[in-house]
Design an enzyme around this catalytic site. Structure first.
Site, short mmCIF file in Angstrom:
data_model
loop_
_atom_site.label_atom_id
_atom_site.label_comp_id
_atom_site.label_asym_id
_atom_site.label_seq_id
_atom_site.Cartn_x
_atom_site.Cartn_y
_atom_site.Cartn_z
N ASP A 198 0.54 -1.23 0.15
CA ASP A 198 0.44 0.07 -0.15
C ASP A 198 0.61 1.57 0.29
OD1 ASP A 198 -2.42 1.21 0.17
OD2 ASP A 198 -2.58 1.30 2.30
N HIS B 177 -7.13 10.24 4.41
CA HIS B 177 -6.57 9.12 5.43
C HIS B 177 -7.36 9.50 6.36
CE1 HIS B 177 -3.39 8.58 2.09
NE2 HIS B 177 -4.51 6.76 1.72
#
Length: 287
Positions: free
Chosen positions: A91, A186
């Site tokens: 990721d 995020h």
């Protein structure tokens, strides 16, 4: 199911394509240790849903390296007798070299995140990763625009991906999936999420590859479902699981001042983690 050599891992191609055609999203859950990987895999096996295990570069450093993670994840697949497709994914790989290291260690999918660079440099770096990954059966995700973070607050319009650039980027790189930055962040949101659904839908209509939503934590279920209807086929979740797990562990420690066994401490968050996974899978329409 695409098997990578003798690996029990699969890449993301088939599962994401099925999700795109079926109108649901594959859960991408980040792992932080052996226990988290075990809990996630056990629950997804019980639910009979495919899963993508995400590993950030920070988590890689914490757990010891790409080889360590690849080996223990494949060991869990074997020892737990899993029947579901499992993809091990890097990721936000920050460099071509990091992506290559993950591939060489047995990861079945990687994300090259060169979104902080110019479009030309992003294309160049992504092309290099694709050229290395595809002959090895590994799928590649990339990002356009910039997904906000806790340091940014809400994502600003300057970070949004543009339709024309998404089309050009996909044609030039041959990526397998695209994460267009369209308002998600995020970590926890400071205010209400404002996703760019019309742009999302336009990208879906012009591209034949799956779209990825980063920053799945804190987005209301109605917006999650709308995003899926607009083409999102993979949703990344990390902070949400960290939050429910840590709350459960904190409560356990508050109630037992004498406990010292790390297995009991870490395991005290298992139930909360698995219950949240159930809720996420249901929200994503994966089952």
């Amino acid at each position: 199911m695409i098997i990578l050599g003798d690996s029990m891992l699969v890449n993301s191609k088939n599962m994401l394509e099925k999700a795109r055609l079926g109108g649901y999203a594959i859960p991408h859950f980040n792992i932080n240790n052996l226990e988290w990987a075990k809990y996630i895999l056990e629950e997804c096996e019980a639910l009979k849903v495919p899963v993508i295990l995400g590993v950030s570069e920070g988590a890689k450093r914490y757990m010891g390296g790409y080889h360590v993670i690849s080996y223990f994840v494949q060991g869990l697949i074997k020892d737990l007798n899993l029947t579901i497709p499992v993809c091990l994914h890097l990721d936000h790989g920050s460099s071509v070299e990091s992506c290559k290291e993950a591939i060489d260690a047995g990861f079945s999918s990687v994300m090259i995140d060169a979104s902080k660079y110019s479009l030309e440099e992003n294309i160049k770096m992504t092309q290099e990763v694709v050229t290395y990954a595809h002959p090895r059966g590994v799928t590649v995700e990339a990002e356009l625009g910039r997904v906000g973070g806790e340091e940014d607050g809400m994502a600003d319009a300057v970070y949004y991906a543009k339709l024309e650039e998404c089309i050009f980027f996909s044609q030039q790189t041959g990526i397998d999936s695209l994460a267009p930055a369209l308002g998600s962040v995020h970590g926890f949101y400071k205010g209400e999420p404002h996703l760019q659904f019309e742009t999302m839908k336009a990208i879906r209509d012009k591209l034949s590859i799956p779209l990825v939503l980063h920053g799945g934590t804190g987005i209301p279920s109605d917006q999650i479902k709308k995003a899926i209807s607009c083409g999102i086929t993979k949703i990344n979740v990390n902070t949400d699981l960290q939050s429910v797990w840590s709350n459960a562990v904190r409560e356990y420690l508050d109630n037992d001042k004498l406990v010292y066994d790390p297995r009991k401490v870490i395991g005290s968050g298992e139930r909360a983690l698995k219950e949240r996974i159930q809720e996420m899978v249901s929200m994503f329409g994966t089952r």
